[in-house]
Design a protein around this motif. Structure first.
Motif, PDB file in Angstrom:
ATOM      1  N   GLU A  83     -53.428  20.559 130.598  1.00 44.37           N
ATOM      2  CA  GLU A  83     -54.713  20.341 130.239  1.00 44.37           C
ATOM      3  C   GLU A  83     -54.649  21.419 128.882  1.00 44.37           C
ATOM      4  O   GLU A  83     -53.909  22.432 128.926  1.00 44.37           O
ATOM      5  CB  GLU A  83     -55.766  20.786 131.012  1.00 44.37           C
ATOM      6  CG  GLU A  83     -56.199  19.686 132.321  1.00 44.37           C
ATOM      7  CD  GLU A  83     -57.342  20.113 132.792  1.00 44.37           C
ATOM      8  OE1 GLU A  83     -58.020  19.053 133.350  1.00 44.37           O
ATOM      9  OE2 GLU A  83     -57.968  21.106 132.929  1.00 44.37           O
ATOM     10  N   TRP A  84     -55.258  20.669 127.927  1.00 42.84           N
ATOM     11  CA  TRP A  84     -55.193  21.669 126.504  1.00 42.84           C
ATOM     12  C   TRP A  84     -56.361  21.537 126.147  1.00 42.84           C
ATOM     13  O   TRP A  84     -57.243  20.569 126.112  1.00 42.84           O
ATOM     14  CB  TRP A  84     -54.030  20.822 125.638  1.00 42.84           C
ATOM     15  CG  TRP A  84     -52.902  20.754 125.842  1.00 42.84           C
ATOM     16  CD1 TRP A  84     -52.429  19.903 126.871  1.00 42.84           C
ATOM     17  CD2 TRP A  84     -51.697  21.399 125.392  1.00 42.84           C
ATOM     18  NE1 TRP A  84     -51.095  19.901 126.839  1.00 42.84           N
ATOM     19  CE2 TRP A  84     -50.665  20.941 125.968  1.00 42.84           C
ATOM     20  CE3 TRP A  84     -51.720  22.358 124.184  1.00 42.84           C
ATOM     21  CZ2 TRP A  84     -49.333  21.641 125.630  1.00 42.84           C
ATOM     22  CZ3 TRP A  84     -50.472  22.799 124.244  1.00 42.84           C
ATOM     23  CH2 TRP A  84     -49.440  22.591 124.625  1.00 42.84           C
ATOM     24  N   TRP A  85     -57.016  22.609 125.334  1.00 43.99           N
ATOM     25  CA  TRP A  85     -58.095  22.562 124.316  1.00 43.99           C
ATOM     26  C   TRP A  85     -57.711  21.639 123.264  1.00 43.99           C
ATOM     27  O   TRP A  85     -56.568  21.722 122.855  1.00 43.99           O
ATOM     28  CB  TRP A  85     -58.503  23.988 123.869  1.00 43.99           C
ATOM     29  CG  TRP A  85     -58.785  24.996 125.033  1.00 43.99           C
ATOM     30  CD1 TRP A  85     -58.200  26.022 125.558  1.00 43.99           C
ATOM     31  CD2 TRP A  85     -60.141  24.802 125.595  1.00 43.99           C
ATOM     32  NE1 TRP A  85     -59.120  26.530 126.500  1.00 43.99           N
ATOM     33  CE2 TRP A  85     -60.188  25.893 126.525  1.00 43.99           C
ATOM     34  CE3 TRP A  85     -61.224  23.668 125.638  1.00 43.99           C
ATOM     35  CZ2 TRP A  85     -61.179  26.247 127.466  1.00 43.99           C
ATOM     36  CZ3 TRP A  85     -62.251  24.236 126.586  1.00 43.99           C
ATOM     37  CH2 TRP A  85     -62.126  25.277 127.411  1.00 43.99           C
ATOM     38  N   LEU A  86     -58.603  20.979 122.491  1.00 45.02           N
ATOM     39  CA  LEU A  86     -58.346  20.039 121.533  1.00 45.02           C
ATOM     40  C   LEU A  86     -57.633  20.706 120.466  1.00 45.02           C
ATOM     41  O   LEU A  86     -56.629  20.287 120.069  1.00 45.02           O
ATOM     42  CB  LEU A  86     -59.569  19.222 121.071  1.00 45.02           C
ATOM     43  CG  LEU A  86     -59.567  18.046 120.171  1.00 45.02           C
ATOM     44  CD1 LEU A  86     -60.106  16.945 120.354  1.00 45.02           C
ATOM     45  CD2 LEU A  86     -59.632  18.686 118.707  1.00 45.02           C
ATOM     46  N   PRO A 118     -72.571  25.062 126.046  1.00 38.99           N
ATOM     47  CA  PRO A 118     -71.945  25.120 124.719  1.00 38.99           C
ATOM     48  C   PRO A 118     -70.880  26.016 124.453  1.00 38.99           C
ATOM     49  O   PRO A 118     -70.699  26.626 125.215  1.00 38.99           O
ATOM     50  CB  PRO A 118     -73.309  25.362 124.114  1.00 38.99           C
ATOM     51  CG  PRO A 118     -74.326  25.339 124.952  1.00 38.99           C
ATOM     52  CD  PRO A 118     -73.683  25.284 126.497  1.00 38.99           C
ATOM     53  N   PRO A 119     -69.843  25.593 123.601  1.00 30.39           N
ATOM     54  CA  PRO A 119     -70.047  24.422 122.748  1.00 30.39           C
ATOM     55  C   PRO A 119     -69.530  23.213 123.022  1.00 30.39           C
ATOM     56  O   PRO A 119     -69.126  22.242 121.946  1.00 30.39           O
ATOM     57  CB  PRO A 119     -69.034  25.109 121.458  1.00 30.39           C
ATOM     58  CG  PRO A 119     -68.131  25.942 122.342  1.00 30.39           C
ATOM     59  CD  PRO A 119     -68.688  26.554 123.409  1.00 30.39           C
ATOM     60  N   TYR A 120     -69.455  22.810 124.386  1.00 27.34           N
ATOM     61  CA  TYR A 120     -68.954  21.402 124.754  1.00 27.34           C
ATOM     62  C   TYR A 120     -67.548  21.055 123.998  1.00 27.34           C
ATOM     63  O   TYR A 120     -67.576  20.009 123.633  1.00 27.34           O
ATOM     64  CB  TYR A 120     -69.910  20.454 124.534  1.00 27.34           C
ATOM     65  CG  TYR A 120     -71.247  20.807 125.124  1.00 27.34           C
ATOM     66  CD1 TYR A 120     -71.438  20.914 126.176  1.00 27.34           C
ATOM     67  CD2 TYR A 120     -72.549  20.921 124.135  1.00 27.34           C
ATOM     68  CE1 TYR A 120     -72.855  20.961 126.952  1.00 27.34           C
ATOM     69  CE2 TYR A 120     -73.684  21.450 124.918  1.00 27.34           C
ATOM     70  CZ  TYR A 120     -73.765  21.257 126.244  1.00 27.34           C
ATOM     71  OH  TYR A 120     -74.899  21.835 126.823  1.00 27.34           O
ATOM     72  N   ARG A 121     -66.577  21.868 124.150  1.00 29.88           N
ATOM     73  CA  ARG A 121     -65.225  21.595 123.597  1.00 29.88           C
ATOM     74  C   ARG A 121     -64.657  20.486 124.679  1.00 29.88           C
ATOM     75  O   ARG A 121     -64.673  20.702 125.817  1.00 29.88           O
ATOM     76  CB  ARG A 121     -64.452  22.672 123.583  1.00 29.88           C
ATOM     77  CG  ARG A 121     -64.761  23.741 122.492  1.00 29.88           C
ATOM     78  CD  ARG A 121     -64.212  24.984 122.593  1.00 29.88           C
ATOM     79  NE  ARG A 121     -64.717  25.677 123.645  1.00 29.88           N
ATOM     80  CZ  ARG A 121     -64.227  26.810 123.880  1.00 29.88           C
ATOM     81  NH1 ARG A 121     -63.518  27.539 122.839  1.00 29.88           N
ATOM     82  NH2 ARG A 121     -64.603  27.700 125.034  1.00 29.88           N
ATOM     83  N   LEU A 122     -63.841  19.584 123.910  1.00 32.76           N
ATOM     84  CA  LEU A 122     -62.800  18.664 124.691  1.00 32.76           C
ATOM     85  C   LEU A 122     -61.903  19.233 125.252  1.00 32.76           C
ATOM     86  O   LEU A 122     -61.250  20.306 124.671  1.00 32.76           O
ATOM     87  CB  LEU A 122     -62.430  17.556 124.005  1.00 32.76           C
ATOM     88  CG  LEU A 122     -63.257  16.469 123.575  1.00 32.76           C
ATOM     89  CD1 LEU A 122     -62.872  15.270 122.641  1.00 32.76           C
ATOM     90  CD2 LEU A 122     -64.480  15.900 124.613  1.00 32.76           C
TER      91      LEU A 122
END
Length: 155
Positions: A83-86, A118-122
């Motif tokens: 899994e990765w942060w966008l 928040p900040p609701y990152r993908l």
């Protein structure tokens, strides 16, 4: 001491410090602009015009490192394997994060989940093979990304 009572030579430092604090709390530039306005900050001591969104964005860019603008994820939302942060996957692929976001919206990249606060990152899912596939698909300088599964036809 109110913002207007601060000596002019310290006013800039105080504004930058306040913007940094708010950014570390996860506030966006528009939210920071609203807070500064509510707290009475203006463009300069003695002036009545409030600090603009453009100014806040510039001060963020110039004074607050990106890592400090993004709050740490909640412990229960740590990344799993593959899994990765966008933004991290975009950096790995050497491409703009907005392009990778568009790919995720089109379904070209698997979205594992989104943060629950928040900040609701993908959070994107990509194993080593998927990273290689995405790297091959990314646009070249001045080019466009090919749609998945479509081959280019030579004319």
């Amino acid at each position: 001491m109110t913002p207007a009572a601060v000596p002019p030579e310290h006013y800039y430092v105080r504004i930058v410090a306040r913007i940094t604090d708010l950014a570390e709390q996860g506030c966006t530039a528009p939210a920071i602009t609203r807070v500064l306005g509510n707290e009475g900050y203006t463009m300069a001591p003695g002036r009545s015009d409030s600090i603009s969104l453009t100014t806040v964005r510039r001060l963020l860019r110039e004074n607050v490192p990106l890592a400090r603008r993004r709050p740490a994820p909640a412990p229960e939302e740590s990344l799993m394997a593959d899994e990765w942060w966008l933004r991290d996957l975009a950096a790995e692929l050497s491409m703009p994060h907005i392009t990778l976001y568009a790919w995720a919206r089109r379904g070209w990249v698997t979205v594992a989940r989104q943060e629950s606060r928040p900040p609701y990152r993908l959070i994107l899912r990509a194993d080593h093979g998927e990273v290689v596939r995405l790297r091959a698909r990314r646009p070249s300088a001045g080019g466009r990304a090919a749609a998945p599964g479509l081959s280019q036809i030579a004319l």
